[in-house]
Design a protein around this motif. Sequence first.
Motif, PDB file in Angstrom:
ATOM      1  N   UNK A 107       0.824  -1.214   0.000  1.00  0.00           N
ATOM      2  CA  UNK A 107       0.000   0.000   0.000  1.00  0.00           C
ATOM      3  C   UNK A 107       0.854   1.258   0.000  1.00  0.00           C
ATOM      4  N   UNK A 108       1.969   1.210   0.719  1.00  0.00           N
ATOM      5  CA  UNK A 108       2.869   2.366   0.768  1.00  0.00           C
ATOM      6  C   UNK A 108       3.481   2.617  -0.608  1.00  0.00           C
ATOM      7  N   UNK A 109       3.884   1.540  -1.298  1.00  0.00           N
ATOM      8  CA  UNK A 109       4.416   1.697  -2.652  1.00  0.00           C
ATOM      9  C   UNK A 109       3.348   2.261  -3.585  1.00  0.00           C
ATOM     10  N   UNK A 110       2.141   1.763  -3.466  1.00  0.00           N
ATOM     11  CA  UNK A 110       1.043   2.239  -4.308  1.00  0.00           C
ATOM     12  C   UNK A 110       0.757   3.710  -4.029  1.00  0.00           C
ATOM     13  N   UNK A 111       0.811   4.103  -2.748  1.00  0.00           N
ATOM     14  CA  UNK A 111       0.575   5.513  -2.408  1.00  0.00           C
ATOM     15  C   UNK A 111       1.626   6.410  -3.051  1.00  0.00           C
ATOM     16  N   UNK A 112       2.895   5.978  -3.010  1.00  0.00           N
ATOM     17  CA  UNK A 112       3.962   6.790  -3.615  1.00  0.00           C
ATOM     18  C   UNK A 112       3.725   6.962  -5.120  1.00  0.00           C
ATOM     19  N   UNK A 113       3.322   5.877  -5.788  1.00  0.00           N
ATOM     20  CA  UNK A 113       3.049   5.968  -7.227  1.00  0.00           C
ATOM     21  C   UNK A 113       1.858   6.879  -7.502  1.00  0.00           C
ATOM     22  N   UNK A 114       0.819   6.773  -6.697  1.00  0.00           N
ATOM     23  CA  UNK A 114      -0.359   7.625  -6.889  1.00  0.00           C
ATOM     24  C   UNK A 114      -0.052   9.090  -6.606  1.00  0.00           C
ATOM     25  N   UNK A 115       0.816   9.347  -5.643  1.00  0.00           N
ATOM     26  CA  UNK A 115       1.173  10.735  -5.335  1.00  0.00           C
ATOM     27  C   UNK A 115       1.924  11.357  -6.514  1.00  0.00           C
ATOM     28  N   UNK A 116       2.823  10.565  -7.150  1.00  0.00           N
ATOM     29  CA  UNK A 116       3.538  11.065  -8.325  1.00  0.00           C
ATOM     30  C   UNK A 116       2.563  11.371  -9.455  1.00  0.00           C
ATOM     31  N   UNK A 117       1.592  10.479  -9.644  1.00  0.00           N
ATOM     32  CA  UNK A 117       0.622  10.662 -10.720  1.00  0.00           C
ATOM     33  C   UNK A 117      -0.351  11.796 -10.405  1.00  0.00           C
ATOM     34  N   UNK A 118      -0.657  12.006  -9.147  1.00  0.00           N
ATOM     35  CA  UNK A 118      -1.641  13.022  -8.767  1.00  0.00           C
ATOM     36  C   UNK A 118      -1.062  14.436  -8.790  1.00  0.00           C
ATOM     37  N   UNK A 119       0.248  14.570  -8.622  1.00  0.00           N
ATOM     38  CA  UNK A 119       0.850  15.908  -8.560  1.00  0.00           C
ATOM     39  C   UNK A 119       0.559  16.735  -9.813  1.00  0.00           C
ATOM     40  N   UNK A 120       0.789  16.207 -11.035  1.00  0.00           N
ATOM     41  CA  UNK A 120       0.458  17.024 -12.215  1.00  0.00           C
ATOM     42  C   UNK A 120      -1.047  17.295 -12.352  1.00  0.00           C
ATOM     43  N   UNK A 121      -1.870  16.328 -11.947  1.00  0.00           N
ATOM     44  CA  UNK A 121      -3.318  16.520 -12.029  1.00  0.00           C
ATOM     45  C   UNK A 121      -3.784  17.630 -11.084  1.00  0.00           C
ATOM     46  N   UNK A 122      -3.222  17.653  -9.873  1.00  0.00           N
ATOM     47  CA  UNK A 122      -3.572  18.708  -8.910  1.00  0.00           C
ATOM     48  C   UNK A 122      -3.089  20.061  -9.426  1.00  0.00           C
TER      49      UNK A 122
END
Length: 131
Positions: A107-122
């Motif tokens: 879950x921690x690895x998945x969160x890190x990947x989602x945070x990278x993907x969410x940064x440009x979207x935000x």
Amino acid sequence: MRTRALLLIPLALVACGTPQEQCIRRETGELRKIERLIAETEGNLARGYAYDYREVTRWAWVACIAPGPQTPGTRVRTQMCWEPQEDTVREEVPIDPAAEKRKLAGLTERRAALMKAAAPAVAACKAAYPE
């Protein structure tokens, strides 16, 4: 009465959030789910057990409307009857700490990947809907 209803419309719209907040919420939905799962897994590891929820039906003796015709203008006839009542029961269940740690790592690895993907979207949401 109508003016009061019209005054409540802006309050309802404010409660939904600004367009920027709505955009950010929409883009980070999966990240929030992962955050909740991480918090739950960390809680399980700290406690040493997890919670399981299940529905239980119990029967209660309650007043209900009596069968048959009711006479207008008189009190409603009631009688006692058994009615099913649904309860949610929380139970403690054992966990495998090693499996929970593996799950937390994933879950921690998945969160890190989602945070990278969410940064440009935000950032795109902030650019599209400046406050």
